[in-house]
Design a protein around this motif. Structure first.
Motif, mmCIF file in Angstrom:
data_model
loop_
_atom_site.group_PDB
_atom_site.id
_atom_site.type_symbol
_atom_site.label_atom_id
_atom_site.label_comp_id
_atom_site.label_asym_id
_atom_site.label_seq_id
_atom_site.Cartn_x
_atom_site.Cartn_y
_atom_site.Cartn_z
ATOM 1 N N SER A 276 74.218 34.133 82.715
ATOM 2 C CA SER A 276 74.795 32.884 83.242
ATOM 3 C C SER A 276 73.693 31.878 83.586
ATOM 4 O O SER A 276 73.695 31.280 84.659
ATOM 5 C CB SER A 276 75.653 33.187 84.470
ATOM 6 N N ASP A 277 72.735 31.723 82.684
ATOM 7 C CA ASP A 277 71.645 30.767 82.930
ATOM 8 C C ASP A 277 72.201 29.344 83.003
ATOM 9 O O ASP A 277 73.172 29.018 82.309
ATOM 10 C CB ASP A 277 70.597 30.866 81.803
ATOM 11 N N PRO A 278 71.593 28.505 83.854
ATOM 12 C CA PRO A 278 72.099 27.124 83.983
ATOM 13 C C PRO A 278 71.915 26.319 82.695
ATOM 14 O O PRO A 278 70.963 26.543 81.954
ATOM 15 C CB PRO A 278 71.253 26.541 85.117
ATOM 16 N N LEU A 279 72.840 25.393 82.493
ATOM 17 C CA LEU A 279 72.769 24.545 81.296
ATOM 18 C C LEU A 279 71.581 23.579 81.407
ATOM 19 O O LEU A 279 71.476 22.863 82.409
ATOM 20 C CB LEU A 279 74.061 23.723 81.215
ATOM 21 N N PRO A 280 70.695 23.549 80.426
ATOM 22 C CA PRO A 280 69.574 22.592 80.487
ATOM 23 C C PRO A 280 70.023 21.224 79.963
ATOM 24 O O PRO A 280 71.043 21.118 79.287
ATOM 25 C CB PRO A 280 68.570 23.221 79.519
ATOM 26 N N ASP A 281 69.270 20.175 80.278
ATOM 27 C CA ASP A 281 69.560 18.861 79.658
ATOM 28 C C ASP A 281 69.098 18.870 78.213
ATOM 29 O O ASP A 281 69.730 18.288 77.342
ATOM 30 C CB ASP A 281 68.797 17.746 80.393
ATOM 31 N N GLN A 282 67.982 19.569 77.991
ATOM 32 C CA GLN A 282 67.349 19.491 76.670
ATOM 33 C C GLN A 282 66.581 20.767 76.355
ATOM 34 O O GLN A 282 65.927 21.341 77.241
ATOM 35 C CB GLN A 282 66.363 18.314 76.672
ATOM 36 N N VAL A 283 66.665 21.231 75.116
ATOM 37 C CA VAL A 283 65.819 22.338 74.630
ATOM 38 C C VAL A 283 65.412 22.013 73.198
ATOM 39 O O VAL A 283 65.934 21.073 72.590
ATOM 40 C CB VAL A 283 66.571 23.704 74.618
ATOM 41 N N ASP A 284 64.530 22.848 72.654
ATOM 42 C CA ASP A 284 64.176 22.657 71.238
ATOM 43 C C ASP A 284 65.354 23.073 70.342
ATOM 44 O O ASP A 284 65.720 22.372 69.409
ATOM 45 C CB ASP A 284 62.949 23.505 70.869
ATOM 46 N N VAL B 197 59.051 28.547 71.460
ATOM 47 C CA VAL B 197 60.074 27.510 71.274
ATOM 48 C C VAL B 197 61.099 27.647 72.404
ATOM 49 O O VAL B 197 61.490 28.765 72.746
ATOM 50 C CB VAL B 197 60.765 27.702 69.903
ATOM 51 N N SER B 198 61.557 26.534 72.984
ATOM 52 C CA SER B 198 62.572 26.657 74.050
ATOM 53 C C SER B 198 63.961 26.770 73.415
ATOM 54 O O SER B 198 64.316 26.010 72.513
ATOM 55 C CB SER B 198 62.485 25.483 75.023
ATOM 56 N N VAL B 199 64.720 27.772 73.903
ATOM 57 C CA VAL B 199 65.993 28.132 73.250
ATOM 58 C C VAL B 199 67.081 28.292 74.300
ATOM 59 O O VAL B 199 66.851 28.878 75.370
ATOM 60 C CB VAL B 199 65.840 29.485 72.499
ATOM 61 N N PHE B 200 68.275 27.802 73.987
ATOM 62 C CA PHE B 200 69.450 28.093 74.818
ATOM 63 C C PHE B 200 70.541 28.648 73.908
ATOM 64 O O PHE B 200 70.879 28.039 72.894
ATOM 65 C CB PHE B 200 69.938 26.820 75.525
ATOM 66 N N VAL B 201 71.061 29.834 74.279
ATOM 67 C CA VAL B 201 72.119 30.460 73.473
ATOM 68 C C VAL B 201 73.450 30.257 74.191
ATOM 69 O O VAL B 201 73.598 30.658 75.356
ATOM 70 C CB VAL B 201 71.871 31.982 73.287
ATOM 71 N N CYS B 202 74.401 29.644 73.498
ATOM 72 C CA CYS B 202 75.750 29.443 74.061
ATOM 73 C C CYS B 202 76.680 30.490 73.467
ATOM 74 O O CYS B 202 76.781 30.617 72.234
ATOM 75 C CB CYS B 202 76.305 28.078 73.663
ATOM 76 N N GLU B 203 77.367 31.228 74.316
ATOM 77 C CA GLU B 203 78.300 32.255 73.856
ATOM 78 C C GLU B 203 79.668 31.973 74.478
ATOM 79 O O GLU B 203 79.788 31.919 75.695
ATOM 80 C CB GLU B 203 77.784 33.655 74.254
ATOM 81 N N ARG C 249 76.875 18.547 77.869
ATOM 82 C CA ARG C 249 76.046 18.319 76.672
ATOM 83 C C ARG C 249 74.668 18.965 76.834
ATOM 84 O O ARG C 249 74.137 19.047 77.947
ATOM 85 C CB ARG C 249 75.787 16.816 76.483
ATOM 86 N N ILE C 250 74.090 19.376 75.703
ATOM 87 C CA ILE C 250 72.681 19.801 75.685
ATOM 88 C C ILE C 250 72.018 19.062 74.523
ATOM 89 O O ILE C 250 72.516 19.128 73.389
ATOM 90 C CB ILE C 250 72.540 21.326 75.456
#
Ligand SMILES: Cc1cc2nc3c(=O)[nH]c(=O)nc-3n(C[C@H](O)[C@H](O)[C@H](O)COP(=O)(O)OP(=O)(O)OC[C@H]3O[C@@H](n4cnc5c(N)ncnc54)[C@H](O)[C@@H]3O)c2cc1C
Length: 447
Positions: free
Chosen positions: A12-20, A42-48, A205-206
């Motif tokens: 449940s990581d917080p939503l970032p404004d921006q990632v790579d 590389v900065s990564v956010f995985v949405c599931e 949004r991200i």
């Protein structure tokens, strides 16, 4: 032990404004891609939308197989199994990976002769595949009814424990600096001047330079909303696990009517080969001609069903919502984890066949049965490609019944692609345009 929408939220990581890079889908493909990208800084956010590995990636048999692969997939599968072998150490997680070999059993000479063809391909890649005699099979399967004519065997093949492996790699992604959020469906992508600039999720949004869609059985629906044509269908496959029992065989075996493999917990994972059920819906008609060649070549292993067993609801399948925009509740939020009911026919077949082939397991209790929807493309090999019409968007989907084993290898392929590195493998067979540029559909070796 299967992961469903009733399982606790663990990421449940917080939503970032921006990632790579944003990755859509936390199955083995999305999480493996994230792993390679994170390791490279590389900065990564995985949405599931549901749970990490809630769909195919925790429900599969767990085979990590090179044997019997499509020739274009094989180099990636070889790379992948080497990666599996290193992953436990690199991630510090117990992924349940062992190399116990894969055995394709033959009950007649014709079938055995068919296996010989594979040896040629194996030789080209210095694989240790070989044909076993009936007596050699008996040495591996100590309690068998003694009716196998022989087998194709690759000792360097293996397995991992699906319900542990992908969540384990996901935790390692977090430790490597990546972030993952469950219950976070991506509704659509954001674009500016024709280029992808991020995603719109149900939580906000991200912004991102690149987006990888690794949405498994949902990829076609996601792509279709963006007018990207991806002919994809799903089949239900039912699996069960036995109680812990005597060790009559420690590897992975499949015959025409049954598949079984030893589990870490001392039981067996069992499936009735040939019981892949397709529930006819709107997409079956839409993509009928594209799937015709593979329908012919795999008709023995496929059952068409007209009822409701996919877990989606019949009307929804026949009249799916195909278009929505960023403010609408998307189909992905309406079905967090695709959790079809297991087929009672398949469970009966497994019981009967297991007892027939492995007499000491006759009548053994199945502690759990479950099903998963396998996503398939017309030629039964995946798409791993950039989407030319949407620069910045990448697609990795359609891994059929063999995406778990090749997952880490595919993750590396996608990470290279997103970073613009030269491809290590020939990816021509996996291009998206093959479904629209008039190319002949050549089915791979099967589901
Ligand atoms: C019964 C069964 C047996 C199998 N046996 C084997 C085997 O032994 N060996 C093998 O190699 N392969 C096997 N497979 C195939 C293998 O499991 C799949 O090929 C592989 O897991 C696919 O991984 P994936 O990441 O593409 O998809 P998935 O694991 O399905 O993951 C996709 C994820 O994307 C999420 N998602 C979708 N849309 C969105 C959205 N809009 N926003 C956010 N998230 C979204 C989904 O919720 C899902 O979690 C089997 C499959 C099944 C079902």
């Amino acid at each position: 032990m299967i992961i469903s929408d009733q399982s606790p939220v663990r990421f449940s990581d917080p939503l970032p404004d921006q990632v790579d890079v944003v990755i859509i889908g936390a199955g083995v493909i999305g999480i493996s891609t994230a792993w390679f990208l994170c390791k490279r800084g590389v900065s990564v956010f995985v949405c599931e939308k549901g749970r990490v590995a809630g769909e195919q990636s925790s429900r599969n048999w767990g085979w990590v197989r090179q044997q019997g692969r499509d020739a274009a997939e094989l180099p990636i599968a070889i790379d992948s199994i080497d990666t599996w072998a290193r992953l436990s150490e690199e991630t510090g997680e117990d992924l349940g990976f062992t190399r116990e070999g894969v055995l394709y059993l033959a009950d007649d000479d014709k079938k055995l002769a068919g296996f010989e063809d594979w040896l040629e391909i194996a030789k080209q890649h210095q694989l240790d595949s070989r044909i076993l005699t009936s007596a050699q099979v008996d040495e591996l399967i100590t309690d068998n009814a003694g009716h196998w004519r022989g087998a194709l065997y690759t000792a360097s093949d293996g397995r991992a424990e699906p319900f542990k492996a992908v969540p384990g790699i996901a935790r390692a992604v977090q430790r490597a600096g990546g972030a993952i959020r469950e219950n976070c469906a991506v509704r659509t992508i954001d674009s500016e001047a024709g280029r992808v600039t991020g995603v719109v999720t149900e939580l906000g949004r991200i912004r991102a330079q690149s987006v990888v869609c690794a949405a498994g059985a949902w990829s076609s629906l996601f792509a279709g909303n963006l007018d990207i044509k991806l002919p994809q269908l799903s089949v239900r496959a039912t699996v069960a696990r036995t109680a812990p029992t005597a060790d009559v065989f420690s590897g992975n075996a499949a015959a025409d009517d049954i598949a079984f493999r030893r589990r870490m917990d001392g039981g067996y994972t069992v499936a009735a080969s040939g019981m892949n059920e397709h529930f006819v819906g709107a997409d079956s008609f839409r993509y009928f001609f594209k799937f015709l060649p593979s329908l012919f070549s795999s008709s023995r292993y496929l059952k068409l069903r007209f009822g409701d067993g996919s877990g989606e609801g019949l009307m929804k399948r026949l009249l799916p919502t195909r278009k929505w925009n960023e403010v609408d509740i998307s189909p992905f939020e309406q079905n967090r984890v695709l959790n079809p009911p297991p087929s009672p026919i398949a469970i009966r077949q497994m019981h009967d066949r297991l007892g027939r082939h492995l007499p000491s397991l006759a009548g053994i209790t199945f502690e759990e049965a479950w099903a998963g929807m396998i996503d398939v493309l017309p030629d039964v090999v995946p798409v791993m490609d950039k989407v030319d019409s949407h620069p910045g968007l990448f697609l990795a989907t359609g891994f059929s019944g063999h995406g778990f084993g090749i997952g880490p290898g595919a993750g590396r392929v996608m990470a290279d692609m997103v970073q613009g590195r030269p491809a290590v493998h020939d990816l021509n067979r996996f291009r998206l345009s093959r479904f629209t540029d008039g190319s002949k559909i050549i089915p791979g070796p099967g589901l």
